[in-house]
Design a protein around this motif. Structure first.
Motif, PDB file in Angstrom:
ATOM      1  N   ARG A 106       0.803  -1.156   0.071  1.00 34.66           N
ATOM      2  CA  ARG A 106      -0.075   0.016  -0.300  1.00 34.66           C
ATOM      3  C   ARG A 106       0.986   0.796   0.208  1.00 34.66           C
ATOM      4  O   ARG A 106       0.137   2.312   0.050  1.00 34.66           O
ATOM      5  CB  ARG A 106      -0.862   0.335   1.314  1.00 34.66           C
ATOM      6  N   GLN A 107       2.129   1.647   0.281  1.00 32.65           N
ATOM      7  CA  GLN A 107       2.971   1.856   0.773  1.00 32.65           C
ATOM      8  C   GLN A 107       3.790   2.736  -1.402  1.00 32.65           C
ATOM      9  O   GLN A 107       4.417   1.571  -1.312  1.00 32.65           O
ATOM     10  CB  GLN A 107       3.834   1.825   1.618  1.00 32.65           C
ATOM     11  N   PRO A 108       3.845   4.013  -1.128  1.00 29.13           N
ATOM     12  CA  PRO A 108       4.671   3.614  -2.444  1.00 29.13           C
ATOM     13  C   PRO A 108       5.885   3.781  -1.897  1.00 29.13           C
ATOM     14  O   PRO A 108       6.578   4.414  -1.740  1.00 29.13           O
ATOM     15  CB  PRO A 108       4.380   5.460  -3.278  1.00 29.13           C
ATOM     16  N   GLY A 109       7.036   3.904  -3.586  1.00 28.60           N
ATOM     17  CA  GLY A 109       8.565   3.812  -3.430  1.00 28.60           C
ATOM     18  C   GLY A 109       9.122   2.828  -3.333  1.00 28.60           C
ATOM     19  O   GLY A 109       8.442   1.247  -3.599  1.00 28.60           O
ATOM     20  N   LEU A 110      10.449   3.290  -4.185  1.00 26.29           N
ATOM     21  CA  LEU A 110      10.907   1.930  -4.728  1.00 26.29           C
ATOM     22  C   LEU A 110      11.278   0.778  -3.153  1.00 26.29           C
ATOM     23  O   LEU A 110      10.846  -0.149  -3.645  1.00 26.29           O
ATOM     24  CB  LEU A 110      12.514   2.676  -5.373  1.00 26.29           C
ATOM     25  N   ALA A 111      12.215   1.886  -2.464  1.00 25.89           N
ATOM     26  CA  ALA A 111      12.619   0.866  -1.084  1.00 25.89           C
ATOM     27  C   ALA A 111      11.061   0.127  -0.795  1.00 25.89           C
ATOM     28  O   ALA A 111      11.832  -1.003  -0.160  1.00 25.89           O
ATOM     29  CB  ALA A 111      12.893   1.888  -0.022  1.00 25.89           C
ATOM     30  N   ASN A 112      10.168   0.714  -0.717  1.00 30.85           N
ATOM     31  CA  ASN A 112       8.432  -0.771  -0.312  1.00 30.85           C
ATOM     32  C   ASN A 112       8.596  -1.606  -1.230  1.00 30.85           C
ATOM     33  O   ASN A 112       8.874  -2.605  -0.393  1.00 30.85           O
ATOM     34  CB  ASN A 112       7.461   0.450  -0.355  1.00 30.85           C
ATOM     35  N   ARG A 113       8.181  -1.245  -2.745  1.00 27.50           N
ATOM     36  CA  ARG A 113       8.473  -2.495  -3.807  1.00 27.50           C
ATOM     37  C   ARG A 113       9.328  -3.769  -3.524  1.00 27.50           C
ATOM     38  O   ARG A 113       9.232  -4.710  -3.515  1.00 27.50           O
ATOM     39  CB  ARG A 113       8.705  -1.338  -5.037  1.00 27.50           C
ATOM     40  N   MET A 114      10.640  -3.155  -3.690  1.00 27.14           N
ATOM     41  CA  MET A 114      11.752  -3.989  -3.464  1.00 27.14           C
ATOM     42  C   MET A 114      11.474  -5.084  -1.959  1.00 27.14           C
ATOM     43  O   MET A 114      12.269  -6.133  -2.153  1.00 27.14           O
ATOM     44  CB  MET A 114      13.137  -3.093  -3.270  1.00 27.14           C
ATOM     45  N   GLN A 115      11.208  -4.137  -0.607  1.00 29.08           N
ATOM     46  CA  GLN A 115      10.892  -5.137   0.179  1.00 29.08           C
ATOM     47  C   GLN A 115       9.630  -5.951   0.263  1.00 29.08           C
ATOM     48  O   GLN A 115       9.646  -7.143   0.558  1.00 29.08           O
ATOM     49  CB  GLN A 115      10.407  -4.280   1.596  1.00 29.08           C
ATOM     50  N   CYS A 116       8.981  -5.730  -1.374  1.00 30.92           N
ATOM     51  CA  CYS A 116       7.551  -6.663  -1.132  1.00 30.92           C
ATOM     52  C   CYS A 116       7.822  -8.003  -1.847  1.00 30.92           C
ATOM     53  O   CYS A 116       7.738  -8.540  -1.812  1.00 30.92           O
ATOM     54  CB  CYS A 116       6.518  -5.769  -2.146  1.00 30.92           C
ATOM     55  N   GLN A 117       8.918  -7.568  -2.964  1.00 34.00           N
ATOM     56  CA  GLN A 117      10.069  -8.383  -3.748  1.00 34.00           C
ATOM     57  C   GLN A 117      10.619  -9.415  -2.969  1.00 34.00           C
ATOM     58  O   GLN A 117      10.473 -10.460  -2.901  1.00 34.00           O
ATOM     59  CB  GLN A 117      10.240  -7.893  -4.796  1.00 34.00           C
ATOM     60  N   SER A 118      10.877  -8.751  -2.369  1.00 34.37           N
ATOM     61  CA  SER A 118      11.537  -9.747  -0.715  1.00 34.37           C
ATOM     62  C   SER A 118      10.841 -10.351   0.093  1.00 34.37           C
ATOM     63  O   SER A 118      11.481 -11.768  -0.368  1.00 34.37           O
ATOM     64  CB  SER A 118      12.562  -8.844  -0.215  1.00 34.37           C
ATOM     65  N   LEU A 119       9.909 -10.028   0.571  1.00 33.56           N
ATOM     66  CA  LEU A 119       8.707 -10.971   1.204  1.00 33.56           C
ATOM     67  C   LEU A 119       8.198 -12.670   0.463  1.00 33.56           C
ATOM     68  O   LEU A 119       7.818 -12.960   0.246  1.00 33.56           O
ATOM     69  CB  LEU A 119       8.137 -10.180   1.503  1.00 33.56           C
ATOM     70  N   LEU A 120       7.352 -11.209  -1.710  1.00 31.67           N
ATOM     71  CA  LEU A 120       7.686 -12.674  -2.448  1.00 31.67           C
ATOM     72  C   LEU A 120       8.170 -13.785  -2.516  1.00 31.67           C
ATOM     73  O   LEU A 120       7.573 -15.206  -2.156  1.00 31.67           O
ATOM     74  CB  LEU A 120       6.236 -11.792  -3.142  1.00 31.67           C
ATOM     75  N   LEU A 121       9.208 -13.949  -2.770  1.00 24.72           N
ATOM     76  CA  LEU A 121      10.954 -14.505  -2.467  1.00 24.72           C
ATOM     77  C   LEU A 121      10.719 -15.115  -1.863  1.00 24.72           C
ATOM     78  O   LEU A 121      11.012 -16.863  -1.792  1.00 24.72           O
ATOM     79  CB  LEU A 121      11.767 -13.819  -3.455  1.00 24.72           C
ATOM     80  N   SER A 122      10.836 -14.667  -0.694  1.00 25.07           N
ATOM     81  CA  SER A 122      11.042 -15.131   1.037  1.00 25.07           C
ATOM     82  C   SER A 122       9.811 -16.321   0.839  1.00 25.07           C
ATOM     83  O   SER A 122       9.684 -17.367   1.519  1.00 25.07           O
ATOM     84  CB  SER A 122      11.275 -14.427   2.078  1.00 25.07           C
ATOM     85  N   LEU A 123       8.515 -16.040   0.458  1.00 29.24           N
ATOM     86  CA  LEU A 123       7.175 -16.312   0.648  1.00 29.24           C
ATOM     87  C   LEU A 123       7.511 -18.187   0.010  1.00 29.24           C
ATOM     88  O   LEU A 123       7.105 -19.350  -0.046  1.00 29.24           O
ATOM     89  CB  LEU A 123       5.876 -15.871   0.177  1.00 29.24           C
TER      90      LEU A 123
END
Length: 306
Positions: free
Chosen positions: A153-170
């Motif tokens: 829900r939060q914009p920005g490159l850093a948040n998107r990268m954390q989302c990607q990291s969480l998805l790969l971890s999942l």
């Protein structure tokens, strides 16, 4: 009239496209905060209304789902699964699927839709083609799903990268070939043996699903998947096999009548028992006993009551 038409066109243009429903290539322009795959097009919590559902739907992307609460029915390529709290299920691009809430029950879930654009990524190799990935209530995976939704829900490159990291971890945590999954599988084996013993010790009773869930601490849907993977058959198929085995044992080693044997293995109707036995073994219980005695003359046949 022209002014109304112009206003309608502007409203249509202002509407955000449903990225989760599009082909991966059609989403890239809108996903400007994602500089590389995986590209996440949806991550949200969904509260299903009463009697909600859909059938025979296809997406062009991958979708991971986590059940926060309630029960529902998930269908993938014609196979129906009952899903409950903590269950994770998955569908693939162009895979025919459906989902519905069950009458009188809430259904709250997290859905994460994503793709890898043109980059090859062996998701099926990672998840071994499974649709049901297990129950993770109270597991770290549960918290990763929730954190991913909050960050998305939060914009920005850093948040998107954390989302990607969480998805790969999942995806790594859900992998059936990962070390964690193997450790979980070993842990579950003891529970599955407990389930087998429970079934064998209650052959005269119907399969008590709530009691088995209570004893094992696992959901029924997860039990079916893990039981089949461990033993090659479902719990219900094992129950039938165990009843047949016990019936053979009682027929050979006791003077019980066939109706008494039927009762001992969960059949009040001896005719229904006879049909089941013949269907599964290719012969009646009488034929089974006769063939064994004819083959081995050293077996002393007990007085079998009719």
């Amino acid at each position: 009239m022209k002014e109304m038409t112009s206003m309608k066109e502007r409203v249509e243009l202002m509407r955000e496209p449903d990225l989760a429903a599009l082909h991966p290539k059609e989403t890239l322009e809108a996903l400007h905060d994602f500089r590389f795959p995986p590209y996440i097009t949806l991550a949200h919590i969904f509260h299903a209304p009463s009697d909600w559902g859909f059938a025979d739907r296809q997406l062009k992307q991958y979708a991971l789902n986590y059940v926060i609460d309630g029960r529902g029915e998930f269908t993938a390529e014609g196979t129906v699964y009952q899903v409950g709290k903590g269950d994770v299920f998955f569908y693939r691009p162009y895979e025919m699927h459906g989902l519905r809430s069950l009458p009188g029950a809430p259904f709250i879930s997290i859905t994460v839709v994503f793709h890898f654009a043109d980059m090859p990524f062996q998701v099926d190799e990672l998840l071994e083609g499974a649709a049901m990935l297990g129950c993770y209530e109270g597991h770290a995976i549960e918290h990763q799903f929730a954190e991913l939704v909050a960050l998305y829900r939060q914009p920005g490159l850093a948040n998107r990268m954390q989302c990607q990291s969480l998805l790969l971890s999942l995806l790594s945590g859900l992998s059936r070939s990962s070390g964690a999954a193997k450790a979980e599988s070993r842990k579950n084996l003891a529970r599955l043996v407990l389930i087998k013993n429970q079934i064998e010790n209650h052959l005269a009773e119907p399969l008590d699903v709530p009691e088995i869930e209570r004893l094992s601490g696992l959901t029924w849907n997860y039990i079916i998947a893990e039981f089949r993977q461990a033993f090659g058959i479902t719990p219900m198929q094992f129950l039938i096999w165990a009843r047949i085995t016990k019936a053979k044992e009682l027929a050979l080693q006791t003077p019980l009548s066939f109706s008494e044997i039927a009762e001992r293995v969960g059949y009040n109707d001896v005719h229904a028992f006879g049909k089941m036995f013949k269907k599964k073994t290719g012969m009646s219980l009488t034929e089974f006993c006769s063939s064994l005695y004819e083959t081995d003359h050293h077996i002393e046949r007990p007085d079998q009551k009719r």
